[in-house]
Design a protein around this motif. Structure first.
Motif, PDB file in Angstrom:
ATOM      1  N   ASN A  26       0.818  -1.224   0.000  1.00 37.60           N
ATOM      2  CA  ASN A  26       0.000   0.000   0.000  1.00 37.60           C
ATOM      3  C   ASN A  26       0.851   1.273   0.000  1.00 37.60           C
ATOM      4  O   ASN A  26       0.547   2.226   0.713  1.00 37.60           O
ATOM      5  N   ASP A  33      -1.994  -3.187  -3.051  1.00 39.50           N
ATOM      6  CA  ASP A  33      -1.344  -4.286  -2.329  1.00 39.50           C
ATOM      7  C   ASP A  33      -0.963  -5.435  -3.256  1.00 39.50           C
ATOM      8  O   ASP A  33      -0.546  -6.503  -2.794  1.00 39.50           O
ATOM      9  N   GLN A  88       1.620   1.358   7.036  1.00 40.73           N
ATOM     10  CA  GLN A  88       1.110   2.727   6.963  1.00 40.73           C
ATOM     11  C   GLN A  88       1.607   3.636   8.090  1.00 40.73           C
ATOM     12  O   GLN A  88       1.283   4.820   8.108  1.00 40.73           O
TER      13      GLN A  88
END
Length: 267
Positions: A55, A61, A190
């Motif tokens: 990501n 992905d 993330q």
């Protein structure tokens, strides 16, 4: 099939400077398809390679490519977009090569710093902070830090859970010697864009809710800009933990407990 490699120097946790250790991203063509795949290699104590490229752009992905062919890497869309391959099923764009390189460099920095911080928490119960953070020695100590997620070597789950055990040696009789568990959920890919999520449980208490812990929970899960700026963002989880160590002893014994509600994070 030929491959192309891209390497980044990894930062050093103590000095926050590059070291001789590197992470390498290898790009290669799939054997039977006009497709570029990528994978990362690096020292496991310095970087979570399985989460590094996941990501990089929202929703990318690698699962968009539906094929039975076994691929030696992941077909991230940004790799193929930069290589000039156009896939009508993908409507998003990745910008320029420069913007991709900037994202990769930022991801390497944050991923590596997070990996090293978690390693220090677990192996040495040591909580380092960025040199710009005002230093106040907390009375509460980190006495244990473990992963609550799968320990399999081939596990590539990017959402990981950890449990930290804190112990107060405070001056207050009401808090001295008490222990608390902090539960932390971290998106390894993330981070810190998606901040760690914290919840707390004080050991030895049968109450379903403690307002002092509730306040601390709300503080640590609030705006990350309270703890870091753009320069220090990779230190977010350490600065959050430092805040908890500083403030739990102050809060211990102040909150009213009850059995009529639970914290939002534990519902």
């Amino acid at each position: 099939h030929q491959s192309v490699s891209l390497s980044f120097l990894l930062p050093d946790l103590v000095g926050n400077k590059p070291t001789k250790k590197r992470v390498t991203i290898e790009f290669a063509c799939a054997e039977k398809q006009p497709l570029i795949v990528a994978k990362a290699f690096g020292p496991s104590d310095r970087i979570h390679t399985f989460a590094l490229l996941h990501n990089l752009f929202p929703g990318d992905d690698g699962s968009w490519w539906n094929s039975a062919e076994q691929l030696n890497g992941v077909p991230y869309h940004w790799c193929n977009y930069l290589a000039g391959f156009h896939f009508p099923s993908r409507q998003d764009r990745c910008g320029s090569t420069q913007s991709v390189m900037q994202r990769l460099a930022d991801r390497v920095q944050c991923n590596s710093m997070l990996t090293q911080l978690l390693h220090l928490f677990e192996k040495k119960q040591q909580v380092l902070t960025h040199p710009t953070l005002e230093k106040k020695s907390p009375v509460t100590k980190l006495v244990n830090f473990v992963s609550a997620s799968s320990q399999k070597k081939d596990d590539t789950t990017v959402i990981r859970k950890y449990v930290a055990t804190l112990k107060s040696d405070g001056s207050k009789k009401s808090s001295k010697g008490k222990t608390m568990k902090a539960y932390i959920e971290i998106d390894l890919s993330q981070y810190p864009k998606v901040p760690p999520r914290w919840s707390f449980c004080q050991n030895g208490s049968d109450a379903l809710y403690d307002s002092a812990l509730g306040r601390l929970e709300e503080e640590v899960n609030s705006d990350p800009k309270k703890f870091v700026d753009n320069e220090t963002k990779a230190w977010l989880v350490a600065h959050q933990l430092h805040h908890v160590l500083q403030h739990w002893d102050k809060e211990a014994g102040r909150g009213k407990v009850g059995r009529d509600r639970v914290s939002r994070n534990n519902e």
